[in-house]
Design an enzyme around this catalytic site. Structure first.
Site, mmCIF file in Angstrom:
data_model
loop_
_atom_site.group_PDB
_atom_site.id
_atom_site.type_symbol
_atom_site.label_atom_id
_atom_site.label_comp_id
_atom_site.label_asym_id
_atom_site.label_seq_id
_atom_site.Cartn_x
_atom_site.Cartn_y
_atom_site.Cartn_z
ATOM 1 N N PHE A 38 41.266 9.171 -18.972
ATOM 2 C CA PHE A 38 40.889 10.246 -19.899
ATOM 3 C C PHE A 38 42.095 10.999 -20.453
ATOM 4 O O PHE A 38 42.001 11.628 -21.498
ATOM 5 C CB PHE A 38 39.891 11.225 -19.263
ATOM 6 C CG PHE A 38 40.282 11.750 -17.909
ATOM 7 C CD1 PHE A 38 41.184 12.787 -17.772
ATOM 8 C CD2 PHE A 38 39.717 11.200 -16.766
ATOM 9 C CE1 PHE A 38 41.536 13.278 -16.530
ATOM 10 C CE2 PHE A 38 40.057 11.686 -15.511
ATOM 11 C CZ PHE A 38 40.973 12.724 -15.393
ATOM 12 N N GLY A 83 43.457 10.494 -24.259
ATOM 13 C CA GLY A 83 42.976 11.223 -25.424
ATOM 14 C C GLY A 83 42.694 12.691 -25.194
ATOM 15 O O GLY A 83 42.264 13.386 -26.105
ATOM 16 N N HIS A 84 42.926 13.194 -23.974
ATOM 17 C CA HIS A 84 42.558 14.593 -23.653
ATOM 18 C C HIS A 84 43.697 15.274 -22.899
ATOM 19 O O HIS A 84 43.577 15.474 -21.687
ATOM 20 C CB HIS A 84 41.291 14.603 -22.800
ATOM 21 C CG HIS A 84 40.580 15.911 -22.769
ATOM 22 N ND1 HIS A 84 40.843 16.881 -21.835
ATOM 23 C CD2 HIS A 84 39.612 16.416 -23.550
ATOM 24 C CE1 HIS A 84 40.047 17.916 -22.028
ATOM 25 N NE2 HIS A 84 39.289 17.652 -23.069
ATOM 26 N N PHE A 85 44.667 15.659 -23.350
ATOM 27 C CA PHE A 85 45.205 15.564 -24.703
ATOM 28 C C PHE A 85 46.558 14.887 -24.586
ATOM 29 O O PHE A 85 47.288 15.177 -23.650
ATOM 30 C CB PHE A 85 45.342 16.954 -25.316
ATOM 31 C CG PHE A 85 44.030 17.694 -25.412
ATOM 32 C CD1 PHE A 85 43.139 17.416 -26.440
ATOM 33 C CD2 PHE A 85 43.667 18.628 -24.460
ATOM 34 C CE1 PHE A 85 41.933 18.097 -26.538
ATOM 35 C CE2 PHE A 85 42.458 19.308 -24.547
ATOM 36 C CZ PHE A 85 41.580 19.037 -25.585
ATOM 37 N N VAL A 142 44.942 17.541 -19.940
ATOM 38 C CA VAL A 142 44.066 18.443 -19.193
ATOM 39 C C VAL A 142 42.830 17.646 -18.782
ATOM 40 O O VAL A 142 42.230 16.955 -19.606
ATOM 41 C CB VAL A 142 43.640 19.654 -20.061
ATOM 42 C CG1 VAL A 142 42.637 20.527 -19.328
ATOM 43 C CG2 VAL A 142 44.853 20.478 -20.471
#
Length: 151
Positions: free
Chosen positions: A45, A48-50, A55
């Protein structure tokens, strides 16, 4: 009672990348659990986050609490399994009062503390807290449904 990753995988159907519990430090079947999620930069994750400020998504912190609740709800007083995980589904059906206090970032160790408020054969309610270095980062009330997959 403690569980290593093998004991966790014996009890939960989740697998990479959705298995969000690495170890159980304490468990009182049907009452409470303290579990750990080691947060690594290699988590999918974070792509893309971020990308420039990774986070952990709050929804995954709540999912980790739900997985912890399933572990102690499906374990009997002797540490055995109460039900056949291949024939039983455990669904997160409600989240109340979710609050995210601080970001969870790569390198953090997420401590998940979940207590049962009400357990029955079909609906369970819990209070969950997530901490990093002793500081509260998230909390929520969870409601889960238990269903037979044979119905």
């Amino acid at each position: 009672m403690e569980l290593d990753i093998k004991g966790i995988m014996d009890r939960l159907p989740h697998r990479y990348p959705m298995l969000l519990i690495d170890r159980v430090l304490e468990m009182v079947p049907g009452k409470s659990i303290v579990a750990i999620k080691n947060v690594s930069i290699n988590e999918p994750f974070f792509t893309g986050h971020f990308p420039h400020h990774p986070v952990m998504p709050g929804v995954l912190i709540v999912e980790a609490m739900a997985q912890a609740s399933a572990l102690f709800s499906f374990t009997d007083e002797n540490g055995g399994l109460k039900c056949d995980g291949a024939k039983t589904a455990y669904y997160l059906v409600g989240i109340d009062g979710a609050r995210f206090r601080k970001p969870v970032v790569p390198g953090d160790q997420l401590r998940l503390e979940v207590e049962a408020e009400r357990l029955s054969c079909t609906i369970c309610k819990y209070q969950g807290r997530a901490l990093v270095d002793g500081q509260l980062v998230a909390e929520a009330k969870l409601m889960c449904a238990i269903r037979s997959l044979e119905e």
